[in-house]
Design a protein around this motif. Structure first.
Motif, PDB file in Angstrom:
ATOM      1  N   GLN A  26       0.823  -1.208   0.000  1.00 54.13           N
ATOM      2  CA  GLN A  26       0.000   0.000   0.000  1.00 54.13           C
ATOM      3  C   GLN A  26       0.857   1.257   0.000  1.00 54.13           C
ATOM      4  O   GLN A  26       0.569   2.225  -0.698  1.00 54.13           O
ATOM      5  CB  GLN A  26      -0.930   0.000   1.219  1.00 54.13           C
ATOM      6  N   GLU A  27       1.919   1.244   0.799  1.00 53.50           N
ATOM      7  CA  GLU A  27       2.798   2.402   0.880  1.00 53.50           C
ATOM      8  C   GLU A  27       3.877   2.328  -0.191  1.00 53.50           C
ATOM      9  O   GLU A  27       4.494   1.282  -0.402  1.00 53.50           O
ATOM     10  CB  GLU A  27       3.464   2.472   2.261  1.00 53.50           C
ATOM     11  N   TYR A  28       4.112   3.439  -0.864  1.00 54.50           N
ATOM     12  CA  TYR A  28       5.186   3.504  -1.841  1.00 54.50           C
ATOM     13  C   TYR A  28       6.529   3.693  -1.132  1.00 54.50           C
ATOM     14  O   TYR A  28       6.588   4.287  -0.049  1.00 54.50           O
ATOM     15  CB  TYR A  28       4.957   4.663  -2.808  1.00 54.50           C
ATOM     16  N   PRO A  29       7.622   3.222  -1.738  1.00 52.22           N
ATOM     17  CA  PRO A  29       8.938   3.342  -1.084  1.00 52.22           C
ATOM     18  C   PRO A  29       9.543   4.734  -1.186  1.00 52.22           C
ATOM     19  O   PRO A  29      10.554   5.030  -0.546  1.00 52.22           O
ATOM     20  CB  PRO A  29       9.787   2.323  -1.840  1.00 52.22           C
ATOM     21  N   GLY A  30       8.965   5.551  -2.010  1.00 46.29           N
ATOM     22  CA  GLY A  30       9.466   6.908  -2.213  1.00 46.29           C
ATOM     23  C   GLY A  30       8.467   7.675  -3.045  1.00 46.29           C
ATOM     24  O   GLY A  30       7.351   7.206  -3.319  1.00 46.29           O
ATOM     25  N   ASP A  31       8.847   8.847  -3.483  1.00 42.09           N
ATOM     26  CA  ASP A  31       7.969   9.677  -4.305  1.00 42.09           C
ATOM     27  C   ASP A  31       7.895   9.089  -5.718  1.00 42.09           C
ATOM     28  O   ASP A  31       8.923   9.011  -6.412  1.00 42.09           O
ATOM     29  CB  ASP A  31       8.520  11.098  -4.349  1.00 42.09           C
ATOM     30  N   PRO A  32       6.711   8.641  -6.169  1.00 39.63           N
ATOM     31  CA  PRO A  32       6.608   8.076  -7.530  1.00 39.63           C
ATOM     32  C   PRO A  32       7.110   9.035  -8.614  1.00 39.63           C
ATOM     33  O   PRO A  32       7.587   8.583  -9.661  1.00 39.63           O
ATOM     34  CB  PRO A  32       5.112   7.807  -7.680  1.00 39.63           C
ATOM     35  N   ALA A  33       7.038  10.326  -8.350  1.00 34.00           N
ATOM     36  CA  ALA A  33       7.474  11.305  -9.358  1.00 34.00           C
ATOM     37  C   ALA A  33       8.968  11.232  -9.625  1.00 34.00           C
ATOM     38  O   ALA A  33       9.442  11.733 -10.654  1.00 34.00           O
ATOM     39  CB  ALA A  33       7.084  12.714  -8.921  1.00 34.00           C
ATOM     40  N   ASP A  34       9.728  10.608  -8.717  1.00 38.76           N
ATOM     41  CA  ASP A  34      11.179  10.498  -8.894  1.00 38.76           C
ATOM     42  C   ASP A  34      11.585   9.217  -9.621  1.00 38.76           C
ATOM     43  O   ASP A  34      12.758   9.046  -9.959  1.00 38.76           O
ATOM     44  CB  ASP A  34      11.877  10.534  -7.528  1.00 38.76           C
ATOM     45  N   CYS A  35      10.641   8.305  -9.819  1.00 36.94           N
ATOM     46  CA  CYS A  35      10.960   6.995 -10.411  1.00 36.94           C
ATOM     47  C   CYS A  35      11.145   7.147 -11.922  1.00 36.94           C
ATOM     48  O   CYS A  35      10.270   7.663 -12.622  1.00 36.94           O
ATOM     49  CB  CYS A  35       9.837   6.000 -10.117  1.00 36.94           C
ATOM     50  N   VAL A  36      12.278   6.656 -12.441  1.00 36.28           N
ATOM     51  CA  VAL A  36      12.526   6.694 -13.889  1.00 36.28           C
ATOM     52  C   VAL A  36      12.454   5.313 -14.525  1.00 36.28           C
ATOM     53  O   VAL A  36      12.340   5.189 -15.741  1.00 36.28           O
ATOM     54  CB  VAL A  36      13.898   7.342 -14.199  1.00 36.28           C
ATOM     55  N   PHE A  37      12.528   4.250 -13.707  1.00 33.56           N
ATOM     56  CA  PHE A  37      12.509   2.877 -14.227  1.00 33.56           C
ATOM     57  C   PHE A  37      11.617   2.062 -13.285  1.00 33.56           C
ATOM     58  O   PHE A  37      11.983   1.809 -12.140  1.00 33.56           O
ATOM     59  CB  PHE A  37      13.918   2.297 -14.262  1.00 33.56           C
ATOM     60  N   TYR A  38      10.443   1.683 -13.765  1.00 33.39           N
ATOM     61  CA  TYR A  38       9.446   0.996 -12.943  1.00 33.39           C
ATOM     62  C   TYR A  38       9.347  -0.463 -13.379  1.00 33.39           C
ATOM     63  O   TYR A  38       8.933  -0.755 -14.502  1.00 33.39           O
ATOM     64  CB  TYR A  38       8.095   1.677 -13.078  1.00 33.39           C
ATOM     65  N   VAL A  39       9.743  -1.373 -12.483  1.00 39.40           N
ATOM     66  CA  VAL A  39       9.578  -2.808 -12.727  1.00 39.40           C
ATOM     67  C   VAL A  39       8.274  -3.235 -12.066  1.00 39.40           C
ATOM     68  O   VAL A  39       8.131  -3.160 -10.837  1.00 39.40           O
ATOM     69  CB  VAL A  39      10.764  -3.616 -12.185  1.00 39.40           C
ATOM     70  N   VAL A  40       7.331  -3.671 -12.850  1.00 41.17           N
ATOM     71  CA  VAL A  40       5.999  -4.021 -12.367  1.00 41.17           C
ATOM     72  C   VAL A  40       6.090  -5.265 -11.476  1.00 41.17           C
ATOM     73  O   VAL A  40       6.695  -6.266 -11.861  1.00 41.17           O
ATOM     74  CB  VAL A  40       5.062  -4.292 -13.559  1.00 41.17           C
ATOM     75  N   PRO A  52       0.510   2.914  -9.506  1.00 43.52           N
ATOM     76  CA  PRO A  52       1.460   4.042  -9.484  1.00 43.52           C
ATOM     77  C   PRO A  52       1.495   4.858 -10.768  1.00 43.52           C
ATOM     78  O   PRO A  52       2.053   5.968 -10.774  1.00 43.52           O
ATOM     79  CB  PRO A  52       2.822   3.355  -9.262  1.00 43.52           C
ATOM     80  N   LEU A  53       0.963   4.343 -11.862  1.00 40.43           N
ATOM     81  CA  LEU A  53       1.196   4.947 -13.172  1.00 40.43           C
ATOM     82  C   LEU A  53       0.843   6.434 -13.241  1.00 40.43           C
ATOM     83  O   LEU A  53       1.630   7.221 -13.802  1.00 40.43           O
ATOM     84  CB  LEU A  53       0.451   4.163 -14.255  1.00 40.43           C
ATOM     85  N   SER A  58       8.009  11.073 -14.128  1.00 39.07           N
ATOM     86  CA  SER A  58       9.359  11.110 -14.698  1.00 39.07           C
ATOM     87  C   SER A  58       9.782   9.779 -15.305  1.00 39.07           C
ATOM     88  O   SER A  58      10.901   9.660 -15.804  1.00 39.07           O
ATOM     89  CB  SER A  58      10.377  11.502 -13.612  1.00 39.07           C
ATOM     90  N   VAL A  59       8.912   8.794 -15.259  1.00 41.71           N
ATOM     91  CA  VAL A  59       9.304   7.446 -15.665  1.00 41.71           C
ATOM     92  C   VAL A  59       9.663   7.410 -17.149  1.00 41.71           C
ATOM     93  O   VAL A  59       9.047   8.080 -17.982  1.00 41.71           O
ATOM     94  CB  VAL A  59       8.191   6.432 -15.338  1.00 41.71           C
ATOM     95  N   GLN A  60      10.686   6.629 -17.463  1.00 40.13           N
ATOM     96  CA  GLN A  60      11.117   6.455 -18.848  1.00 40.13           C
ATOM     97  C   GLN A  60      10.893   5.028 -19.344  1.00 40.13           C
ATOM     98  O   GLN A  60      10.740   4.806 -20.542  1.00 40.13           O
ATOM     99  CB  GLN A  60      12.600   6.811 -18.974  1.00 40.13           C
ATOM    100  N   VAL A  61      10.899   4.056 -18.402  1.00 36.15           N
ATOM    101  CA  VAL A  61      10.749   2.653 -18.771  1.00 36.15           C
ATOM    102  C   VAL A  61       9.790   1.979 -17.799  1.00 36.15           C
ATOM    103  O   VAL A  61       9.902   2.152 -16.578  1.00 36.15           O
ATOM    104  CB  VAL A  61      12.102   1.904 -18.743  1.00 36.15           C
ATOM    105  N   VAL A  62       8.854   1.208 -18.342  1.00 35.77           N
ATOM    106  CA  VAL A  62       8.013   0.308 -17.554  1.00 35.77           C
ATOM    107  C   VAL A  62       8.361  -1.113 -18.001  1.00 35.77           C
ATOM    108  O   VAL A  62       8.194  -1.454 -19.179  1.00 35.77           O
ATOM    109  CB  VAL A  62       6.516   0.593 -17.750  1.00 35.77           C
ATOM    110  N   GLY A  82       6.536   8.830 -24.930  1.00 33.69           N
ATOM    111  CA  GLY A  82       7.935   8.428 -24.999  1.00 33.69           C
ATOM    112  C   GLY A  82       8.370   7.403 -23.984  1.00 33.69           C
ATOM    113  O   GLY A  82       9.541   7.012 -23.964  1.00 33.69           O
ATOM    114  N   VAL A  83       7.443   6.922 -23.125  1.00 35.51           N
ATOM    115  CA  VAL A  83       7.793   5.891 -22.147  1.00 35.51           C
ATOM    116  C   VAL A  83       7.802   4.538 -22.854  1.00 35.51           C
ATOM    117  O   VAL A  83       6.848   4.179 -23.556  1.00 35.51           O
ATOM    118  CB  VAL A  83       6.795   5.871 -20.969  1.00 35.51           C
ATOM    119  N   ARG A  84       8.882   3.782 -22.651  1.00 35.78           N
ATOM    120  CA  ARG A  84       9.003   2.472 -23.288  1.00 35.78           C
ATOM    121  C   ARG A  84       8.452   1.373 -22.377  1.00 35.78           C
ATOM    122  O   ARG A  84       8.801   1.317 -21.198  1.00 35.78           O
ATOM    123  CB  ARG A  84      10.463   2.184 -23.631  1.00 35.78           C
TER     124      ARG A  84
END
Length: 309
Positions: A26-40, A52-53, A58-62, A82-84
């Motif tokens: 339920q709780e995120y480990p940090g600010d989602p806005a700072d995440c650039v690489f999100y492993v689902v 989280p989407l 700032s995410v670049q890769v999912v 532009g997110v891959r």
């Protein structure tokens, strides 16, 4: 970098990056806005995967850890262009192909009936169908479909036919387009579904598809449940004309009391094609490689799509 595993569980991750562990809590480990690489997170619901989407500004890769991306794709419209999106091609082939062979052999040779007989201390002998000399049709000939055929080779099959979205030629032979299914289905003793779930394949196995299957044929689904029209399948199973082995169902998980549980001629496994001891080593190798490629600005593997295009 948001990972569903702790950084100290990996070897040779790129140095100097901030790795945060999130596996759907339920709780995120940090600010989602700072995440650039999100492993689902793996084996989590679509709701958790997509949650989280909207905040990943700032995410670049999912990166998914599954071969299919249908559990995250509906939420991609909330991401900037532009997110891959990358899938886990190369991670699940061995496990899924093993299970496919298991389901085929168990169904043809009557293993579920043997287990019931053992429970009742009954000796249920007799002739059963063999896989040898059968004609097999693989619907969905990507890397998993090819891995399934690799494992079918020693079984002395009469024929293997392959179907995919587009026609092409492989080292093993021709791959036919989906439009050829009406001609190929009546010739197949075993029909294997290993196709991604897309708008084209949703409900692909409908009453017309099933009606074209030959009498006594076996349908094996290791793809996604909604590829098959459950009501149409129940009607065919009830007639006794065909049998089925299903690792995926619609709905899923299959609720208690659903008629598919007790339909004649059906073997059900609870979506276990991927989660085996083979998964984690391959998943970690993929993630380490992808993260190194990302840091070094090299082309990523398994890019399925780029948002905004």
């Amino acid at each position: 970098m948001w990972l569903p595993y702790r950084a100290d569980e990996f070897e040779k991750l790129p140095e100097g990056l901030d790795y945060l562990h999130w596996d759907g809590e339920q709780e995120y480990p940090g600010d989602p806005a700072d995440c650039v690489f999100y492993v689902v997170p793996y084996m989590r619901t679509p709701e958790i995967s997509q949650r989280p989407l909207p905040e990943l500004t700032s995410v670049q890769v999912v990166q998914t850890l599954s071969a299919g991306v249908d559990h995250v794709q509906p939420g991609l419209g909330q991401l900037r262009p532009g997110v891959r999106l990358c899938n886990a091609r190369g991670v699940h082939e061995a496990s899924t192909a093993e299970l496919t062979l298991t389901l085929i052999l168990a169904s043809l040779r009557g293993v579920p009936d043997f287990v019931r007989g053992q429970d009742r201390e009954e000796w249920r002998s007799g002739f059963r169908p063999a896989l040898a000399d059968k004609s097999v049709l693989i619907v969905g000939y990507g890397s998993i479909g090819a891995a399934i055929e690799d494992r079918l080779v020693p079984f002395e099959l009469e024929r293997v036919a392959r179907v995919a979205r587009s026609e092409r030629t492989t080292a093993r032979g021709s791959v036919h387009p989906l439009t050829r299914l009406p001609q190929l289905l009546p010739e197949a003793d075993v029909v294997i579904l290993s196709t991604p779930l897309t708008e084209t394949t949703r409900g692909l196995v409908n009453a017309g598809f099933l009606a074209r299957m030959k009498d006594g044929a076996l349908l094996v689904n290791v793809a996604r449940g909604p590829v098959v029209d459950t009501d149409a399948l129940l009607a065919e199973l009830g007639s006794g004309r065909i049998t089925a082995a299903l690792d995926v169902t619609d709905p899923e998980p299959l609720p208690a009391g659903h008629p598919l549980w007790h339909a004649p001629g059906v073997l059900i496994s609870p979506h276990v094609g991927g989660p085996t001891s083979a998964f984690l080593p391959r998943a970690k190798r993929l993630l380490v490689d992808q993260l190194h490629r990302f840091v070094n600005r090299e082309p990523l593997r398994n890019v399925v799509l780029e948002t905004g295009r």
